[in-house]
Write a protein that holds these residues in place. Structure first.
Motif, PDB file in Angstrom:
ATOM      1  N   ASP A  31       0.726  -1.095  -0.132  1.00  0.00           N
ATOM      2  CA  ASP A  31      -0.246   0.047  -0.049  1.00  0.00           C
ATOM      3  C   ASP A  31       1.006   0.860  -0.086  1.00  0.00           C
ATOM      4  OD1 ASP A  31      -1.877  -1.708   0.415  1.00  0.00           O
ATOM      5  OD2 ASP A  31      -2.810  -1.601   2.282  1.00  0.00           O
ATOM      6  N   GLN A  32       1.659   1.588   0.677  1.00  0.00           N
ATOM      7  CA  GLN A  32       3.052   2.171   1.036  1.00  0.00           C
ATOM      8  C   GLN A  32       3.533   2.669  -0.757  1.00  0.00           C
ATOM      9  OE1 GLN A  32       5.214   2.078   4.221  1.00  0.00           O
ATOM     10  NE2 GLN A  32       4.298   1.699   5.448  1.00  0.00           N
ATOM     11  N   HIS A  33       4.165   1.809  -1.788  1.00  0.00           N
ATOM     12  CA  HIS A  33       4.153   1.868  -2.854  1.00  0.00           C
ATOM     13  C   HIS A  33       3.209   2.574  -3.709  1.00  0.00           C
ATOM     14  CE1 HIS A  33       5.969   0.015  -6.526  1.00  0.00           C
ATOM     15  NE2 HIS A  33       7.253   0.727  -5.927  1.00  0.00           N
ATOM     16  N   ARG A  34       2.177   1.127  -3.086  1.00  0.00           N
ATOM     17  CA  ARG A  34       1.515   1.926  -4.971  1.00  0.00           C
ATOM     18  C   ARG A  34       1.138   3.835  -4.469  1.00  0.00           C
ATOM     19  NH1 ARG A  34      -2.643  -0.688  -2.980  1.00  0.00           N
ATOM     20  NH2 ARG A  34      -2.024  -2.641  -2.914  1.00  0.00           N
ATOM     21  N   TYR A  40       3.752  10.419  -7.782  1.00  0.00           N
ATOM     22  CA  TYR A  40       5.105  10.517  -8.377  1.00  0.00           C
ATOM     23  C   TYR A  40       4.395  10.931  -9.871  1.00  0.00           C
ATOM     24  CZ  TYR A  40       9.101   9.720 -11.561  1.00  0.00           C
ATOM     25  OH  TYR A  40      10.241   9.487 -12.453  1.00  0.00           O
ATOM     26  N   LEU A  41       3.539   9.818  -9.763  1.00  0.00           N
ATOM     27  CA  LEU A  41       2.541  10.027 -11.602  1.00  0.00           C
ATOM     28  C   LEU A  41       1.889  11.079 -11.662  1.00  0.00           C
ATOM     29  CD1 LEU A  41       1.991   5.973 -11.700  1.00  0.00           C
ATOM     30  CD2 LEU A  41       3.563   6.796 -13.357  1.00  0.00           C
ATOM     31  N   LEU A  42       1.770  11.502 -10.102  1.00  0.00           N
ATOM     32  CA  LEU A  42       0.363  12.822 -10.194  1.00  0.00           C
ATOM     33  C   LEU A  42       1.230  14.189 -10.364  1.00  0.00           C
ATOM     34  CD1 LEU A  42      -2.149  13.938  -9.774  1.00  0.00           C
ATOM     35  CD2 LEU A  42      -1.753  14.374  -7.511  1.00  0.00           C
ATOM     36  N   ILE A  43       2.788  14.285 -10.105  1.00  0.00           N
ATOM     37  CA  ILE A  43       3.383  15.069  -9.801  1.00  0.00           C
ATOM     38  C   ILE A  43       3.800  14.966 -11.448  1.00  0.00           C
ATOM     39  CG2 ILE A  43       5.736  16.284  -9.254  1.00  0.00           C
ATOM     40  CD1 ILE A  43       5.048  14.901  -6.470  1.00  0.00           C
ATOM     41  N   MET A  44       4.479  13.960 -12.086  1.00  0.00           N
ATOM     42  CA  MET A  44       5.410  13.536 -13.184  1.00  0.00           C
ATOM     43  C   MET A  44       3.751  14.119 -14.090  1.00  0.00           C
ATOM     44  SD  MET A  44       8.384  13.501 -13.444  1.00  0.00           S
ATOM     45  CE  MET A  44       8.718  13.513 -15.109  1.00  0.00           C
TER      46      MET A  44
END
Length: 119
Positions: A31-34, A40-44
């Motif tokens: 869950d932490q990794h997800r 990361y994907l939101l910022i990128m």
């Protein structure tokens, strides 16, 4: 309200008929990794549209400074995304501190004896 044993089940907590409730359990590693991947994907996801917006802004206002400012803001996004995504979850209030300078033994080396020469 107390739990009942049900149909001939056990009153012991942790039995199949009366499971232990864990309300303050830490989130699993998956869950932490997800969550970190989502951050990361939101910022990128703002980087590529920022480059497109810089081109559109130059086409509309014909001002290179506005476009360069938009591009300048998008340059540190990969570094920011990596730093935020690799950050650990906040420490729990009851988690002990690992370093206590008051309890650590002295690690200084003893001073060597000083020989004086008189004469």
């Amino acid at each position: 309200m107390a739990r009942s044993a049900g149909f001939g089940g056990s009153h012991d907590a942790g039995s199949p008929n009366n499971p232990v409730l864990i309300t303050e359990a830490a989130r699993s590693i998956e869950d932490q990794h997800r969550a970190r991947v989502r951050k990361y994907l939101l910022i990128m996801s703002f980087r590529f549209p920022a480059l497109i917006f810089a081109a559109v802004a130059y086409g509309i206002w014909e001002n290179p400074w506005i476009s360069m400012a938009i591009i300048g803001v998008s340059i540190p996004l990969p570094w920011i995304a990596v730093l935020i995504a690799n950050d650990r979850p906040p420490r729990a209030k009851d988690e002990p501190s690992r370093y206590d300078h008051r309890e650590s033994p002295s690690t200084a080396l003893p001073a060597p004896p000083h020989h004086t020469i008189e004469g």
